[in-house]
Design an enzyme around this catalytic site. Structure first.
Site, mmCIF file in Angstrom:
data_model
loop_
_atom_site.group_PDB
_atom_site.id
_atom_site.type_symbol
_atom_site.label_atom_id
_atom_site.label_comp_id
_atom_site.label_asym_id
_atom_site.label_seq_id
_atom_site.Cartn_x
_atom_site.Cartn_y
_atom_site.Cartn_z
ATOM 1 N N GLY A 1 -14.577 -2.595 0.154
ATOM 2 C CA GLY A 1 -15.878 -2.000 0.287
ATOM 3 C C GLY A 1 -16.017 -0.947 -0.552
ATOM 4 O O GLY A 1 -17.201 -0.668 -1.235
ATOM 5 N N LYS B 1 -21.066 -12.669 3.289
ATOM 6 C CA LYS B 1 -21.925 -11.901 3.986
ATOM 7 C C LYS B 1 -23.121 -11.375 2.865
ATOM 8 O O LYS B 1 -22.892 -11.520 1.581
ATOM 9 C CB LYS B 1 -21.583 -10.586 4.378
ATOM 10 N N GLY C 1 -10.176 -6.887 -0.669
ATOM 11 C CA GLY C 1 -10.385 -7.901 0.631
ATOM 12 C C GLY C 1 -10.260 -9.241 0.280
ATOM 13 O O GLY C 1 -9.060 -9.544 -0.176
ATOM 14 N N ARG D 1 0.876 -1.282 0.041
ATOM 15 C CA ARG D 1 0.023 0.051 -0.093
ATOM 16 C C ARG D 1 0.732 1.297 0.126
ATOM 17 O O ARG D 1 0.670 2.323 -0.388
ATOM 18 C CB ARG D 1 -0.957 0.159 1.324
HETATM 19 P P1 AMP Z 1 -16.893 -11.749 2.430
HETATM 20 O O1 AMP Z 1 -16.480 -11.184 3.283
HETATM 21 O O2 AMP Z 1 -18.492 -11.771 2.436
HETATM 22 O O3 AMP Z 1 -16.204 -11.721 1.143
HETATM 23 O O4 AMP Z 1 -16.659 -13.408 2.720
HETATM 24 C C1 AMP Z 1 -15.421 -13.918 2.688
HETATM 25 C C2 AMP Z 1 -15.241 -15.171 3.534
HETATM 26 O O5 AMP Z 1 -16.167 -15.975 3.131
HETATM 27 C C3 AMP Z 1 -13.932 -15.944 3.211
HETATM 28 O O6 AMP Z 1 -13.332 -15.929 4.585
HETATM 29 C C4 AMP Z 1 -14.116 -17.330 2.753
HETATM 30 O O7 AMP Z 1 -13.676 -18.064 3.717
HETATM 31 C C5 AMP Z 1 -15.801 -17.362 3.315
HETATM 32 N N1 AMP Z 1 -16.594 -18.605 2.407
HETATM 33 C C6 AMP Z 1 -16.682 -18.547 1.126
HETATM 34 N N2 AMP Z 1 -17.618 -19.631 0.724
HETATM 35 C C7 AMP Z 1 -17.867 -19.976 2.004
HETATM 36 C C8 AMP Z 1 -18.752 -21.096 2.397
HETATM 37 N N3 AMP Z 1 -19.494 -21.963 1.510
HETATM 38 N N4 AMP Z 1 -19.035 -21.302 3.802
HETATM 39 C C9 AMP Z 1 -18.603 -20.651 4.629
HETATM 40 N N5 AMP Z 1 -17.674 -19.600 4.428
HETATM 41 C C10 AMP Z 1 -17.404 -19.320 3.183
#
Ligand code: AMP
Length: 390
Positions: A370, A196, A347, A38
């Site tokens: 974000g 999420k 992210g 960064r």
């Molecule tokens: P986000 O912050 O919403 O982009 O979520 C990212 C996280 O989603 C990562 O840490 C992944 O390990 C998790 N993830 C992806 N697929 C799955 C799944 N099938 N079940 C649980 N966690 C997941």
């Protein structure tokens, strides 16, 4: 987006320039910088300003999530790292210029989030701090795309008082993302994964602009549940989903949307769990879907290989664990090899691409999860809106 850019400034010589950077780097307990990516990202803008003969560059950044002005979150080591990279002195200022700013060419203020007004919910409080920061310089530059969805004093208040512009990195990143969503080459295919449910806002907007949306990750099993499938013990963001019930219904009804047809399931959320591959209608109680299965990988790969523009937001499985990383590896590889413009959200997707060693093969790996997601949702970023040409 028609933004005021550094190159729009006719004469920079002799000017004092306040540059809001994102030096929120990973650090160790002593404040040592573990990864300077960064910091390196801001160097072209800093060098540009120096070449144009500015009299002073005043840098400000946040670092970590300070609660109590923790010493390891002070910006001293970050300033030292920048100094090493530039081969030039960077003087650390222990406050935000209240005691005056030393004469040096490049100075770095203290962690901007140590100041209570930076993130204040009260606009007048933020503006008062922003006005003070603006008084230190003639011009303001935003070189912190990743924080541009936030209304913080150093992002949205300073340019109310002195002319504001975007830095070279922000200009490049915004241009690439804007082009991909406003005038993409078709087919435009989006891959949306992660955990999420709020990503469904992005999916909702993508239904207007994308040709195909490949949904994966935990959110895809939430949607399968809504269709009536048993998803066993899969991680479901039920609270997030309940806030988006109408939206989710529209998404599963759309023929642009693809959902997983099989899954790698496990009997525990752990690297050494028992695993097996099942069709989407074969997830039993006691098992959780932690990655897309081989049929889904193949189907998604076929669609992606035809794409001319690809947007990827969120890993398609729990890629942090080797046993559930095959899907994310496969998708990353197809995107890297596709003859397409490829935009990777910040992210976790950026982390996955980096882990796979594929960052250089992508058109853009966003510096801000974000912020880029907000753009994909079709919303304006407040810290950029204020830097638009009028
Ligand atoms: P986000 O912050 O919403 O982009 O979520 C990212 C996280 O989603 C990562 O840490 C992944 O390990 C998790 N993830 C992806 N697929 C799955 C799944 N099938 N079940 C649980 N966690 C997941």
């Amino acid at each position: 987006m028609d933004l005021k850019t550094l190159k729009n400034i006719p004469d920079l010589s002799g000017k004092k320039v306040f540059v809001r950077v994102d030096f929120n780097v990973p650090i160790d307990d002593e404040g040592g910088v573990r990864d300077a990516k960064r910091i390196r990202h801001a160097i072209p803008t800093i060098k540009y300003l120096l070449e144009k003969g500015v009299s002073q560059i005043i840098l400000a950044s946040h670092l970590g999530r300070p609660k109590n002005n923790e010493p390891h979150l002070m910006t001293n080591k970050v300033a030292d790292k920048l100094s090493d990279l530039l081969g030039q002195e960077v003087v650390k200022v222990d406050d935000w210029g209240e005691g005056g700013i030393p004469e040096a060419k490049i100075v770095m203020l203290e962690n901007i989030r140590f100041h209570p007004a930076e993130k204040s919910k009260n606009e007048a409080e933020r503006d008062e701090f922003g006005k003070h920061l603006a008084s230190l310089a003639d011009l303001y530059v935003n070189e912190a795309f990743s924080n541009s969805h936030r209304e913080h004093a150093s992002m949205t208040s300073i340019p109310k008082y002195i002319p504001g512009f975007v830095g070279l990195g922000v200009e490049d990143e915004v241009e690439k993302i804007s082009k991909a969503i406003e005038s993409p080459e078709h087919p435009l295919v989006a891959v949306v994964g992660g955990l999420k449910a709020d990503k469904l806002n992005a999916v909702h907007n993508l239904m207007n602009i994308a040709d195909k949306i490949l949904i994966a990750g935990a959110i895809s099993y939430n949607l399968r549940k809504l269709e009536g499938y048993n998803i066993g013990d899969s991680k479901a963001d039920d609270e997030g989903m309940s806030e988006m019930a109408d939206l989710a219904q529209g998404i599963i009804n759309s023929d642009k949307v693809e959902l997983p047809i099989d899954a790698v399931v496990a009997d525990a959320f752990s690297e050494d769990a028992n695993t097996k591959v099942v069709n989407i209608d074969g997830i039993e109680d006691g098992w959780m879907a932690l990655d897309i299965g081989p049929q889904t990988r193949e189907k998604y790969a076929d669609i992606l290989s035809e794409a001319k523009t690809i947007l990827w937001f969120g890993p398609v499985g729990v890629f942090e664990m080797e046993a559930f990383s095959e899907g994310t590896k496969a998708i990353g590889k197809v995107i890297a090899e596709a003859d397409a413009v490829s935009i990777i959200g910040g992210g976790d997707s950026a982390g996955a691409v980096k882990k796979l060693g594929l960052s250089d093969k992508m058109t853009l790996v966003s510096t801000g999860g974000g912020a880029s997601l907000t753009m994909i949702e079709g919303k304006e970023l407040p810290a950029l809106a204020i830097l638009k040409k009028h």
